[in-house]
Design an enzyme around this catalytic site. Structure first.
Site, PDB file in Angstrom:
ATOM      1  N   GLU A 185      19.305  36.612 -57.305  1.00 42.47           N
ATOM      2  CA  GLU A 185      20.752  36.624 -57.589  1.00 42.47           C
ATOM      3  C   GLU A 185      21.543  37.135 -56.387  1.00 42.47           C
ATOM      4  O   GLU A 185      22.310  38.099 -56.491  1.00 42.47           O
ATOM      5  CB  GLU A 185      21.044  37.473 -58.821  1.00 42.47           C
ATOM      6  CG  GLU A 185      20.461  36.882 -60.095  1.00 42.47           C
ATOM      7  CD  GLU A 185      20.897  37.590 -61.368  1.00 42.47           C
ATOM      8  OE1 GLU A 185      21.216  38.779 -61.287  1.00 42.47           O
ATOM      9  OE2 GLU A 185      20.921  36.944 -62.427  1.00 42.47           O
ATOM     10  N   GLU A 379      15.890  32.096 -64.888  1.00 39.45           N
ATOM     11  CA  GLU A 379      16.301  33.104 -65.870  1.00 39.45           C
ATOM     12  C   GLU A 379      17.269  32.458 -66.834  1.00 39.45           C
ATOM     13  O   GLU A 379      18.187  31.743 -66.418  1.00 39.45           O
ATOM     14  CB  GLU A 379      17.028  34.284 -65.215  1.00 39.45           C
ATOM     15  CG  GLU A 379      16.170  35.200 -64.415  1.00 39.45           C
ATOM     16  CD  GLU A 379      16.906  36.462 -63.976  1.00 39.45           C
ATOM     17  OE1 GLU A 379      17.808  36.928 -64.702  1.00 39.45           O
ATOM     18  OE2 GLU A 379      16.567  36.966 -62.894  1.00 39.45           O
TER      19      GLU A 379
HETATM   20  C1  BGP Z   1      19.764  39.208 -64.148  1.00 36.95           C
HETATM   21  C2  BGP Z   1      18.697  39.913 -63.403  1.00 36.95           C
HETATM   22  C3  BGP Z   1      17.576  40.413 -64.195  1.00 36.95           C
HETATM   23  C4  BGP Z   1      17.879  40.654 -65.634  1.00 36.95           C
HETATM   24  C5  BGP Z   1      18.830  39.724 -66.303  1.00 36.95           C
HETATM   25  C6  BGP Z   1      19.359  40.139 -67.643  1.00 36.95           C
HETATM   26  O1  BGP Z   1      20.988  39.599 -63.662  1.00 36.95           O
HETATM   27  O2  BGP Z   1      18.165  39.149 -62.350  1.00 36.95           O
HETATM   28  O3  BGP Z   1      16.957  41.418 -63.474  1.00 36.95           O
HETATM   29  O4  BGP Z   1      17.714  41.872 -66.104  1.00 36.95           O
HETATM   30  O5  BGP Z   1      19.921  39.444 -65.482  1.00 36.95           O
HETATM   31  O6  BGP Z   1      20.305  41.143 -67.492  1.00 36.95           O
HETATM   32  P1  BGP Z   1      20.293  42.470 -68.330  1.00 36.95           P
HETATM   33  O7  BGP Z   1      18.967  43.078 -68.132  1.00 36.95           O
HETATM   34  O8  BGP Z   1      21.372  43.284 -67.780  1.00 36.95           O
HETATM   35  O9  BGP Z   1      20.524  42.063 -69.724  1.00 36.95           O
END
Ligand code: BGP
Length: 480
Positions: A185, A379
């Site tokens: 990201e 993701e």
């Molecule tokens: C993205 C990241 C992850 C992850 C996901 C979900 O931004 O790459 O590391 O955690 O989002 O976000 P969160 O854990 O804040 O729900």
């Protein structure tokens, strides 16, 4: 079941995604050094720390808990977890390598053998189960030493340290890993510089120059990693990784449409343009001028960036964003990380992230039209609270509905002509949330018995979605 059946390409890479800092724990085992996630406290206050100026990267045990220190103990339980991934039929598993297991302080010249050996064991275990590893080189895990003593990615020296780290792991795992990506990201630094760029802004008005200088260093570092990957493992593919959240204009007022376009280009396109097309986009020059940004670009940087572009575009997709030029405070969305106004057509998750499967189809089309490179959704998923029934089961139909709708949107995009390599839903096993440090924000097909206070057995169990996703993979997406 979805009403329509979709045809996914042969060899489509179904799997799941994680990051070292959110699953491993063992934060000080095997000579590992401290990284950024290790100094981030748990709880909802974390998001404010990430978004507001002034964080000092110090650990304060009197005031806070540090959930990433133990996480879900993948460091000791990886065999059991990988067996469960294999039972679901995963073709790939996305993990990150923790930079501080390999170079505990980031600036050493020799790597830490304990750390290298740990990932040998994990990668071998995956391969034995016929699961291809997909490795993120840097996932919000910069060594704290580089943050405190060098200023994170503001420093040009960090490029050299990163190049050394990338070369070490590419060489070591060249026979084990065919899919790589550079920075997780990368565009998140525009809203949360602490995790991605490795420094905190001290005063809001001072953010522009250091942010974009840090980006320039990351682009150079990314190109050096791409170059090294192509030299060391010619058959491997290496991608960039961005957050993609398509930006909609709130209405047809051309001012709002123009504003949405500007936000879209800055947030969604800027980093990818540089890493995929190999050059700074034309629109950024005006932005630089208006914000008094003057990049220090060394001789050879732009040629390097031009020559060593990525092979594919990996991205995370959780939500879309709706923008209006002049927004009233009460119109702002509560949850969407990148801001914007509430979209009256969309529902939101318990954490306020607006749910928009059609936005995924739009994203895939926009990305493919712009870049004509293979895409990889690395993701996507629903962070939700789960309830354990008396018999121990978790009936997470809400998660199944979310994923089904998004996979159907992928199927539509493939029919639209998009070249999509694979899909690794986020947090395939429950893990520590990146933005809030909570365990209760669960994404997994596999339940992990641990709560926000750190209590629980850490036992793993299969949710209803586990069996559903197993069937999706088995039928190559035909049965949703
Ligand atoms: C993205 C990241 C992850 C992850 C996901 C979900 O931004 O790459 O590391 O955690 O989002 O976000 P969160 O854990 O804040 O729900």
């Amino acid at each position: 079941m979805a009403d329509k059946s979709y045809t996914f390409p042969e060899g489509f890479l179904w799997g799941g995604a994680t990051a070292a800092n959110q699953i491993e724990g063992g934060f000080n085992e095997g000579n590992k050094g401290l990284n950024i996630a290790d100094v981030l406290p748990g709880g909802k206050g974390r998001l404010n720390i990430l978004k507001e100026p002034g964080f000092n990267f110090e650990v304060d045990h009197d005031k806070y808990d540090y959930p990433n220190h133990e996480a879900i103990d993948f460091y000791h339980r990886y065999k059991e977890d990988i067996a469960l991934f294999a039972e679901m039929g995963f073709k790939v598993f996305r993990l990150s390598i923790a930079w501080t297991r390999i170079f505990p302080n980031g600036d050493e010249t020799e790597p830490n053998e304990d750390g290298l050996a740990f990932y040998d064991r994990v990668l071998d275990e995956l391969l034995q189960h016929n699961i291809e590893p997909v490795v993120t080189i840097s996932h919000y895990e910069m060594p704290v030493n580089l943050v405190k003593n060098y200023g994170g990615w503001r420093s040009r020296e960090v490029v050299t340290f990163f190049e050394r780290y990338a070369q070490v792991i590419l060489n070591r795992y060249k026979n084990k890993v065919k899919y790589w990506m550079t920075f997780n990201e990368i565009n998140s630094g525009l809203v949360m510089p602490i995790m991605g760029l490795g420094f905190s802004i001290q005063k809001e008005e001072d953010k522009y120059q250091p942010t974009f200088q840090a980006y320039h260093h990351q682009f150079v570092a990314s190109s050096l990693a791409v170059k090294a990957c192509h030299e060391i493992i010619p058959e491997a593919l290496i991608g960039c990784m961005i957050i993609y959240a398509p930006v909609y204009a709130y209405d047809s007022n051309p001012e709002n449409v123009m504003h949405a376009l500007q936000e879209e280009r800055l947030f969604n396109n800027f980093c990818a343009d540089v890493q995929v097309r190999g050059e700074y986009p034309a629109f950024i020059n005006r932005y630089f001028k208006e914000h008094n940004i003057e990049l220090d670009i060394k001789a050879g940087d732009l040629e390097l960036i031009k020559e060593h572009t990525v092979d594919y575009i990996a991205f995370s997709y959780y939500m879309s964003r709706t923008e209006k030029e002049a927004k009233l405070p009460e119109e702002q969305t509560q949850g969407n990380i990148m801001g914007g106004v509430s979209n009256p057509f969309l529902k939101a998750s318990d954490w306020g992230w607006e749910i928009d499967p059609t936005g995924l189809r739009i994203s895939l089309n926009e990305l493919y039209d712009r870049y004509r490179k293979p895409l990889f959704i690395v993701e996507n998923g629903l962070g939700a609270k789960d309830t354990i029934e008396e018999d121990g089961s978790v009936n997470d139909d809400y998660r199944i509905d979310y994923l089904r709708d998004h996979i159907a949107a992928m199927g539509e995009a493939i029919e639209d002509g998009v070249d999509l390599m694979g899909y690794t839903p986020w947090g395939c096993i429950d893990l520590v949330s990146a933005s809030t440090g909570e365990m209760s924000k669960r994404y997994g097909f596999i339940y992990v018995d641990k709560d926000d206070e750190g209590n629980g057995t850490l036992d793993r169990s299969r949710k209803k979605s586990f069996y559903w996703y197993q069937q999706v993979i088995k039928t190559n997406g035909k049965e949703l």
